[in-house]
Design an enzyme around this catalytic site. Sequence first.
Site, PDB file in Angstrom:
ATOM      1  N   LEU A  45      -5.921 -45.049   9.299  1.00 45.32           N
ATOM      2  CA  LEU A  45      -6.007 -43.583   9.330  1.00 45.32           C
ATOM      3  C   LEU A  45      -4.791 -43.040   8.597  1.00 45.32           C
ATOM      4  O   LEU A  45      -3.690 -43.573   8.746  1.00 45.32           O
ATOM      5  CB  LEU A  45      -5.985 -43.070  10.779  1.00 45.32           C
ATOM      6  CG  LEU A  45      -7.274 -43.102  11.593  1.00 45.32           C
ATOM      7  CD1 LEU A  45      -6.986 -42.674  13.026  1.00 45.32           C
ATOM      8  CD2 LEU A  45      -8.339 -42.188  10.991  1.00 45.32           C
ATOM      9  N   ASP A  46      -4.983 -41.977   7.824  1.00 47.74           N
ATOM     10  CA  ASP A  46      -3.849 -41.312   7.170  1.00 47.74           C
ATOM     11  C   ASP A  46      -2.830 -40.896   8.234  1.00 47.74           C
ATOM     12  O   ASP A  46      -3.212 -40.603   9.373  1.00 47.74           O
ATOM     13  CB  ASP A  46      -4.318 -40.037   6.441  1.00 47.74           C
ATOM     14  CG  ASP A  46      -5.055 -40.351   5.145  1.00 47.74           C
ATOM     15  OD1 ASP A  46      -4.836 -41.443   4.591  1.00 47.74           O
ATOM     16  OD2 ASP A  46      -5.846 -39.497   4.699  1.00 47.74           O
ATOM     17  N   PRO A  47      -1.536 -40.829   7.860  1.00 52.54           N
ATOM     18  CA  PRO A  47      -0.520 -40.417   8.842  1.00 52.54           C
ATOM     19  C   PRO A  47      -0.857 -39.117   9.567  1.00 52.54           C
ATOM     20  O   PRO A  47      -0.609 -38.989  10.765  1.00 52.54           O
ATOM     21  CB  PRO A  47       0.748 -40.271   7.989  1.00 52.54           C
ATOM     22  CG  PRO A  47       0.542 -41.237   6.872  1.00 52.54           C
ATOM     23  CD  PRO A  47      -0.935 -41.219   6.575  1.00 52.54           C
ATOM     24  N   ALA A  49      -3.836 -37.875  10.145  1.00 50.99           N
ATOM     25  CA  ALA A  49      -5.111 -37.934  10.874  1.00 50.99           C
ATOM     26  C   ALA A  49      -4.874 -38.385  12.310  1.00 50.99           C
ATOM     27  O   ALA A  49      -3.893 -39.058  12.612  1.00 50.99           O
ATOM     28  CB  ALA A  49      -6.060 -38.883  10.168  1.00 50.99           C
ATOM     29  N   ARG A 180     -10.968 -36.996   2.750  1.00 51.90           N
ATOM     30  CA  ARG A 180     -10.320 -36.065   1.817  1.00 51.90           C
ATOM     31  C   ARG A 180     -11.130 -35.920   0.530  1.00 51.90           C
ATOM     32  O   ARG A 180     -11.184 -34.841  -0.058  1.00 51.90           O
ATOM     33  CB  ARG A 180      -8.899 -36.536   1.507  1.00 51.90           C
ATOM     34  CG  ARG A 180      -7.930 -36.335   2.668  1.00 51.90           C
ATOM     35  CD  ARG A 180      -6.535 -36.792   2.312  1.00 51.90           C
ATOM     36  NE  ARG A 180      -6.423 -38.232   2.202  1.00 51.90           N
ATOM     37  CZ  ARG A 180      -5.618 -38.870   1.347  1.00 51.90           C
ATOM     38  NH1 ARG A 180      -4.863 -38.172   0.511  1.00 51.90           N
ATOM     39  NH2 ARG A 180      -5.552 -40.174   1.319  1.00 51.90           N
TER      40      ARG A 180
END
Length: 304
Positions: A45-47, A49, A180
């Site tokens: 997961l993106d930071p 998210a 995104r």
Amino acid sequence: MGKRKGRDISGWLIIDKPAGITSTSVVNKVRWAFNAKKAGHAGTLDPDATGVLAVALGEATKTIPYITDALKAYEFSVTLGAATNTDDAEGEIIKSSDHRPTDDDIKSALGGFLGDIMQVPPKFSAVKIDGERAYKLARDDEEFEIAARPLWVEELLMIDRPDADHVLLEMTCGKGGYVRSIARDLGETLGCYGHVEWLRRIWSGSFTVENAVTLEQIDALAKMPEIDSLLRPLEDGLVDLEEVKCPPESLTKLRNGNAAVVIAHDVEYGEEVWASYDGEAVAVGTFKAGELHPSRVFVKPQSA
């Protein structure tokens, strides 16, 4: 390389990841808290998210591919009217528009993102370009292109339209999807530009955010015997595979990685399955003519 210290502990831990921390940092914290020898996660997961980050300890790391390959669902908000260089709210605005689509415009545009689609990952992503991470090249203002890659989108629904500038969506997709990129491409399709405002993974395979634990819970129980009660069995990582039963006389053979007879119902020749003995996973492999040919074998901890 010395032998890594720690406990031979196996199982899954489902974390509700907070914003502002990398997936790797979560794994490291979990490994430390459990004093586990080995840990890994299924699907970054993106930071920024939040939501389901499935962390595997010990032998459960061998089941990571089955969770990585499973469908996942995300809830996210798209800000309409602006594109950013990172395709999320952290980046700088690079294009903007006063045009705002109607609810019907949005709903009809979502149909174009269903099924097998080709998706270009964000420039600020961990995709490798000639051995370098894309985000590093992007930070250095390098010019580069990222090739489109296939993605399976099972469902993409509009949940809410709180105001003209925002739309709340829910997506169910296969592995390797970038939310995104969906926000960016939807904004382009609608002619108004767009980026992700926030993003939350609500389930991953059989793991749901309702059953997740927080990093606060991990911190509170770190290094204490009670922390083991948060673990879910290794077998939870195998729910997408058919289960076959291992008779006692086949146990040693399978444990040693050799083909052996298993008891199976409604399993097709060549299907990938997992074998259990007394409810515990012994091996994963290919079922052929009444036998399991193991590809991964699970080692029981010494203490067991």
